[in-house]
Design a protein around this motif. Structure first.
Motif, PDB file in Angstrom:
ATOM      1  N   ALA A  55       0.822  -1.206   0.000  1.00 56.29           N
ATOM      2  CA  ALA A  55       0.000   0.000   0.000  1.00 56.29           C
ATOM      3  C   ALA A  55       0.858   1.259   0.000  1.00 56.29           C
ATOM      4  CB  ALA A  55      -0.928  -0.004   1.217  1.00 56.29           C
ATOM      5  N   THR A  56       1.974   1.236   0.730  1.00 59.91           N
ATOM      6  CA  THR A  56       2.880   2.375   0.740  1.00 59.91           C
ATOM      7  C   THR A  56       3.491   2.613  -0.638  1.00 59.91           C
ATOM      8  OG1 THR A  56       3.420   1.930   3.055  1.00 59.91           O
ATOM      9  CG2 THR A  56       4.939   3.345   1.838  1.00 59.91           C
ATOM     10  N   HIS A  57       3.919   1.548  -1.308  1.00 61.72           N
ATOM     11  CA  HIS A  57       4.507   1.679  -2.637  1.00 61.72           C
ATOM     12  C   HIS A  57       3.489   2.221  -3.647  1.00 61.72           C
ATOM     13  CE1 HIS A  57       6.886   0.737  -6.201  1.00 61.72           C
ATOM     14  NE2 HIS A  57       5.815   0.138  -6.692  1.00 61.72           N
TER      15      HIS A  57
ATOM     16  N   ASP B 172       9.637  17.309 -12.316  1.00 62.96           N
ATOM     17  CA  ASP B 172      10.601  17.728 -13.339  1.00 62.96           C
ATOM     18  C   ASP B 172      12.002  17.275 -12.954  1.00 62.96           C
ATOM     19  OD1 ASP B 172      11.321  19.377 -15.732  1.00 62.96           O
ATOM     20  OD2 ASP B 172      12.457  20.478 -14.218  1.00 62.96           O
ATOM     21  N   PRO B 173      12.775  16.690 -13.903  1.00 60.88           N
ATOM     22  CA  PRO B 173      14.119  16.219 -13.571  1.00 60.88           C
ATOM     23  C   PRO B 173      15.062  17.330 -13.137  1.00 60.88           C
ATOM     24  CG  PRO B 173      13.334  15.227 -15.618  1.00 60.88           C
ATOM     25  CD  PRO B 173      12.367  16.308 -15.257  1.00 60.88           C
ATOM     26  N   ALA B 174      14.781  18.593 -13.596  1.00 62.12           N
ATOM     27  CA  ALA B 174      15.665  19.697 -13.231  1.00 62.12           C
ATOM     28  C   ALA B 174      15.465  20.175 -11.797  1.00 62.12           C
ATOM     29  CB  ALA B 174      15.454  20.878 -14.182  1.00 62.12           C
ATOM     30  N   THR B 175      14.428  19.711 -11.132  1.00 60.87           N
ATOM     31  CA  THR B 175      14.171  20.122  -9.753  1.00 60.87           C
ATOM     32  C   THR B 175      15.249  19.568  -8.826  1.00 60.87           C
ATOM     33  OG1 THR B 175      11.807  20.099 -10.218  1.00 60.87           O
ATOM     34  CG2 THR B 175      12.479  20.100  -7.905  1.00 60.87           C
ATOM     35  N   PRO B 176      15.797  20.399  -7.950  1.00 52.94           N
ATOM     36  CA  PRO B 176      16.802  19.882  -7.013  1.00 52.94           C
ATOM     37  C   PRO B 176      16.246  18.752  -6.156  1.00 52.94           C
ATOM     38  CG  PRO B 176      16.767  22.287  -7.012  1.00 52.94           C
ATOM     39  CD  PRO B 176      15.600  21.850  -7.825  1.00 52.94           C
ATOM     40  N   GLY B 177      16.980  17.668  -6.081  1.00 57.65           N
ATOM     41  CA  GLY B 177      16.550  16.514  -5.309  1.00 57.65           C
ATOM     42  C   GLY B 177      15.576  15.612  -6.019  1.00 57.65           C
ATOM     43  N   ALA B 178      15.353  15.832  -7.336  1.00 60.12           N
ATOM     44  CA  ALA B 178      14.384  15.012  -8.068  1.00 60.12           C
ATOM     45  C   ALA B 178      14.831  13.552  -8.125  1.00 60.12           C
ATOM     46  CB  ALA B 178      14.192  15.563  -9.484  1.00 60.12           C
TER      47      ALA B 178
ATOM     48  N   PHE C  44      11.652   7.380  -3.544  1.00 61.91           N
ATOM     49  CA  PHE C  44      10.742   7.302  -2.402  1.00 61.91           C
ATOM     50  C   PHE C  44       9.753   6.146  -2.497  1.00 61.91           C
ATOM     51  CE2 PHE C  44      11.138  12.008  -0.931  1.00 61.91           C
ATOM     52  CZ  PHE C  44      12.400  11.711  -0.461  1.00 61.91           C
ATOM     53  N   PRO C  45       9.153   5.856  -3.686  1.00 63.41           N
ATOM     54  CA  PRO C  45       8.217   4.711  -3.739  1.00 63.41           C
ATOM     55  C   PRO C  45       8.848   3.378  -3.368  1.00 63.41           C
ATOM     56  CG  PRO C  45       7.925   6.120  -5.653  1.00 63.41           C
ATOM     57  CD  PRO C  45       9.160   6.607  -4.954  1.00 63.41           C
ATOM     58  N   TRP C  46      10.189   3.298  -3.383  1.00 60.99           N
ATOM     59  CA  TRP C  46      10.873   2.058  -3.010  1.00 60.99           C
ATOM     60  C   TRP C  46      11.462   2.138  -1.605  1.00 60.99           C
ATOM     61  CZ3 TRP C  46       9.780  -1.573  -6.431  1.00 60.99           C
ATOM     62  CH2 TRP C  46       9.475  -1.184  -7.731  1.00 60.99           C
ATOM     63  N   LEU C  47      11.887   3.336  -1.195  1.00 62.41           N
ATOM     64  CA  LEU C  47      12.492   3.478   0.130  1.00 62.41           C
ATOM     65  C   LEU C  47      11.454   3.357   1.243  1.00 62.41           C
ATOM     66  CD1 LEU C  47      15.021   6.405  -0.516  1.00 62.41           C
ATOM     67  CD2 LEU C  47      15.497   3.954  -0.368  1.00 62.41           C
TER      68      LEU C  47
ATOM     69  N   TRP D 279       1.741   6.363  -7.182  1.00 58.90           N
ATOM     70  CA  TRP D 279       0.607   7.051  -7.781  1.00 58.90           C
ATOM     71  C   TRP D 279       0.746   8.561  -7.604  1.00 58.90           C
ATOM     72  CZ3 TRP D 279      -3.256  10.401  -6.581  1.00 58.90           C
ATOM     73  CH2 TRP D 279      -4.358  10.441  -7.429  1.00 58.90           C
ATOM     74  N   SER D 280       1.153   8.984  -6.419  1.00 57.25           N
ATOM     75  CA  SER D 280       1.318  10.408  -6.150  1.00 57.25           C
ATOM     76  C   SER D 280       2.419  11.003  -7.015  1.00 57.25           C
ATOM     77  CB  SER D 280       1.636  10.618  -4.668  1.00 57.25           C
ATOM     78  OG  SER D 280       1.881  11.976  -4.388  1.00 57.25           O
ATOM     79  N   GLN D 281       3.507  10.287  -7.189  1.00 57.11           N
ATOM     80  CA  GLN D 281       4.612  10.782  -8.005  1.00 57.11           C
ATOM     81  C   GLN D 281       4.234  10.858  -9.480  1.00 57.11           C
ATOM     82  OE1 GLN D 281       8.641   8.653  -8.427  1.00 57.11           O
ATOM     83  NE2 GLN D 281       8.921   9.940  -6.623  1.00 57.11           N
ATOM     84  N   ARG D 282       3.457   9.888  -9.958  1.00 54.50           N
ATOM     85  CA  ARG D 282       3.025   9.903 -11.354  1.00 54.50           C
ATOM     86  C   ARG D 282       2.075  11.060 -11.624  1.00 54.50           C
ATOM     87  NH1 ARG D 282       1.840   5.030 -11.627  1.00 54.50           N
ATOM     88  NH2 ARG D 282      -0.380   5.129 -11.139  1.00 54.50           N
ATOM     89  N   ARG D 283       1.210  11.364 -10.690  1.00 56.78           N
ATOM     90  CA  ARG D 283       0.300  12.486 -10.864  1.00 56.78           C
ATOM     91  C   ARG D 283       1.042  13.811 -10.829  1.00 56.78           C
ATOM     92  NH1 ARG D 283      -4.793  12.881 -12.540  1.00 56.78           N
ATOM     93  NH2 ARG D 283      -5.016  14.670 -11.155  1.00 56.78           N
TER      94      ARG D 283
END
Length: 354
Positions: free
Chosen positions: A194-196, A209-215, A221-224, A201-205
């Motif tokens: 459920a956590t994954h 952007d890859p240029a965002t710091p820490g992206a 996060f979905p795996w950690l 789902w939240s990340q896909r929505r």
């Protein structure tokens, strides 16, 4: 040190235990499990408004995707400039890429407080009778004994897989570690899945952007997060009650995201499209010499101009002109013929001159 968190969390749990204890019995394991479930529902219901604001921010991020792609084409080689322009665009539209994780961060203190309260029902180094004689914040000694005696499918709610054997033995000879494993492992796996699903789902929505710091870290996060649930349930002191809390929270999140997404999609369908990038912001075409804009000139956007239609003949524009056209043509033709009466000069009245 964190009593300002421990007392409110324990008070909410105490209230729901009083409600369900009246129906199922104060020492019933289901009553205690439901008190944990409704603790989650109460806290998450209070967070609906910030979650809605966060999801609206993610919706704005998706609408800005064409602008960000344009900036990436323009500053693709200059990563520092690209990051600056992207952050500037986010500020102008009032969005934050890190906003989607704020509700999750708010839950961290609550999770820590609940873990502390549940562990204090069965404090390390004390026997069953010693723990049952001590209060636990708003819970009195009788309620502490009631929690310690509660079982969920044969496993104590305060037990965990890595619990020391002497503490496990304090629950009585009828409690074995396998009772804890049989109940805890399915809860661990269900909570991890459920956590994954929730994080993915939240990340896909959000469409980070890859240029965002820490992206790059955010993509993990979905795996950690699921790995943290599995490690905590198997090797650390995550009681069964905590696993119930974790599973309930993620089930709520999935349902909440589904309902709020439908609402935001309806709102987005009614919004006007994002203004296109100005033409002056685009680069010149291949082979074309760039022209510097004049001082004070406004940026011109590329618009579609309809082809100009041919103007109708002048004679057909006005009925009076249409009737006078044959007479004017006859007069011109008569003026060209020599000897024609119409070719003679006409005297102007009152002047006597031709």
């Amino acid at each position: 040190m964190l009593d300002f968190l421990y007392y409110p969390v324990s008070a909410v749990m105490w209230f729901w235990h009083q409600v369900f204890g009246l129906v199922l019995g104060p020492s019933n394991g289901v009553a205690w499990a439901l008190s944990v479930v409704f603790l989650v529902l109460t806290l998450r219901a209070l967070m609906i408004k910030p979650v809605l604001s966060q999801m609206r921010s993610a919706q704005k991020m998706r609408r800005l995707a064409p602008h960000i792609a344009e900036l990436r084409k323009k500053h693709g080689k200059d990563r520092v400039k690209l990051a600056e322009e992207t952050q500037k665009l986010h500020r102008e539209h009032g969005v934050s890429p890190l906003g989607s994780f704020l509700p999750a961060l708010v839950q961290v203190p609550v999770f820590i407080a609940l873990l502390h309260v549940l562990r204090y029902f069965n404090r390390p180094g004390l026997s069953f009778e010693q723990n049952a004689a001590l209060p636990n914040y708003v819970f009195g000694p009788d309620e502490v004994r009631s929690f310690l005696e509660a079982r969920l499918f044969g496993a104590p709610l305060s037990s965990y897989i890595a619990m020391p054997q002497n503490l496990l033995d304090s629950f009585g000879a009828h409690v074995d570690r396998w009772h804890v494993v049989v109940v805890a492992v399915p809860l661990i796996l269900a909570a991890a899945v459920a956590t994954h699903v929730t994080a993915r789902w939240s990340q896909r929505r959000q469409q980070l952007d890859p240029a965002t710091p820490g992206a790059g870290i955010m993509k993990l996060f979905p795996w950690l997060f699921p790995l943290g649930v599995v490690a905590g349930g198997l090797f650390f002191a995550f009681p069964i009650a905590i696993l119930v809390y974790w599973l309930t929270g993620n089930a709520w999140t999935l349902a909440q995201q589904h309902l709020i997404t439908k609402k935001l999609d309806r709102e987005e369908a009614a919004l006007p499209p994002v203004v296109a990038v100005a033409e002056s912001a685009r680069g010149p075409k291949p082979g074309q010499k760039p022209v510097a804009p004049r001082p004070g000139a406004k940026p011109v956007t590329r618009t579609h101009v309809a082809p100009k239609q041919a103007a109708p003949k002048q004679a057909a524009q006005h009925p009076a002109r249409k009737e006078a056209a044959p007479k004017q043509a006859a007069q011109k033709q008569a003026a060209r013929k020599p000897g024609s009466p119409r070719s003679k000069p006409v005297r102007t009245a009152g002047t006597g001159q031709a």
